[in-house]
Motif scaffolding. Structure first.
Motif: not given
Length: 221
Positions: A139, A143-144, A146, A208
């Motif tokens: 968290s 996203t890219h 993680r 996202d």
């Protein structure tokens, strides 16, 4: 987060000693001894081997005890999953690490074989926080990043686990009480690291961009 994963490796090192501890405990209790002993005194106790003794064997009752311990960890995980949305991952991790860290310290203070073993069982229950650590790490990154963040963190801690295994092995063999005091205190202090992280219950949901869409920072005319 790397610090949290590092402290978690201390707990995994103790878990590898669980079969030996359970076997020693059941052998002592079945022999009529073990009462008035702490867990470290049980580890240090030398048993009189009989003719049926087999090296590296595990008492059958101890094996059932280990299976029950694994089942208990599964039950605790299910129970936690019911309240984690209301309490939050960070707050649940803080509560678990504090409670299990205190139980690890009490392993040396409870002068009874069964009671000390129950404290050790409570201490090992902290294994369930690994899922929280991974979720919190995910968290914190966009996203890219993680996948790379989680993979890098887990790789580093797995490599360091080799050293922690040797450290805990030496402490339990030569300074058992010190090992439990230091490792339990360090694990409980990880709650301070968790307290510095944002409360996930108050974080807005990250939105996202859909796949194939790209946003430009240049103003539209």
């Amino acid at each position: 987060m790397a610090c949290l994963f590092t402290l978690y490796q201390l707990l995994e090192a103790f878990l590898l000693w669980a079969p030996n501890i359970a076997n020693q405990l059941m052998e002592l209790l079945q022999a009529g001894g073990g009462r008035g002993l702490t867990l470290c005194q049980i580890i240090a106790a030398e048993l009189d081997n009989d003719e049926d003794y087999v090296a590296c064997s595990v008492n059958s009752t101890a094996m059932w005890l280990l299976l029950a311990t694994c089942a208990l960890h599964s039950v605790v995980t299910v129970l936690i999953s019911w309240v984690v949305d209301a309490a939050g991952r960070r707050n649940m991790s803080i509560g678990i690490t504090l409670a299990c860290g205190v139980a690890g310290v009490l392993v040396n203070l409870v002068p009874d074989a069964v009671g000390s073993a129950l404290m050790f069982l409570t201490f090992t229950t902290a294994v369930v926080v690994l899922g929280f650590y991974v979720a919190i790490t995910v968290s914190l990154f966009p996203t890219h990043l993680r996948s790379m963040a989680v993979a890098t963190t887990m790789l580093g801690t797995r490599v360091m686990s080799v050293g922690f295994l040797q450290l805990v092995n030496y402490l339990l063999a030569h300074a058992c009480e010190l090992g439990f005091y230091v490792c339990s205190a360090l694990f409980a202090s990880s709650a301070l690291v968790l307290a510095l992280l944002p409360d996930d219950r108050r974080q807005p949901a990250r939105v996202d961009a859909p796949a194939g869409e790209h946003y430009s920072s240049r103003p539209e005319h």
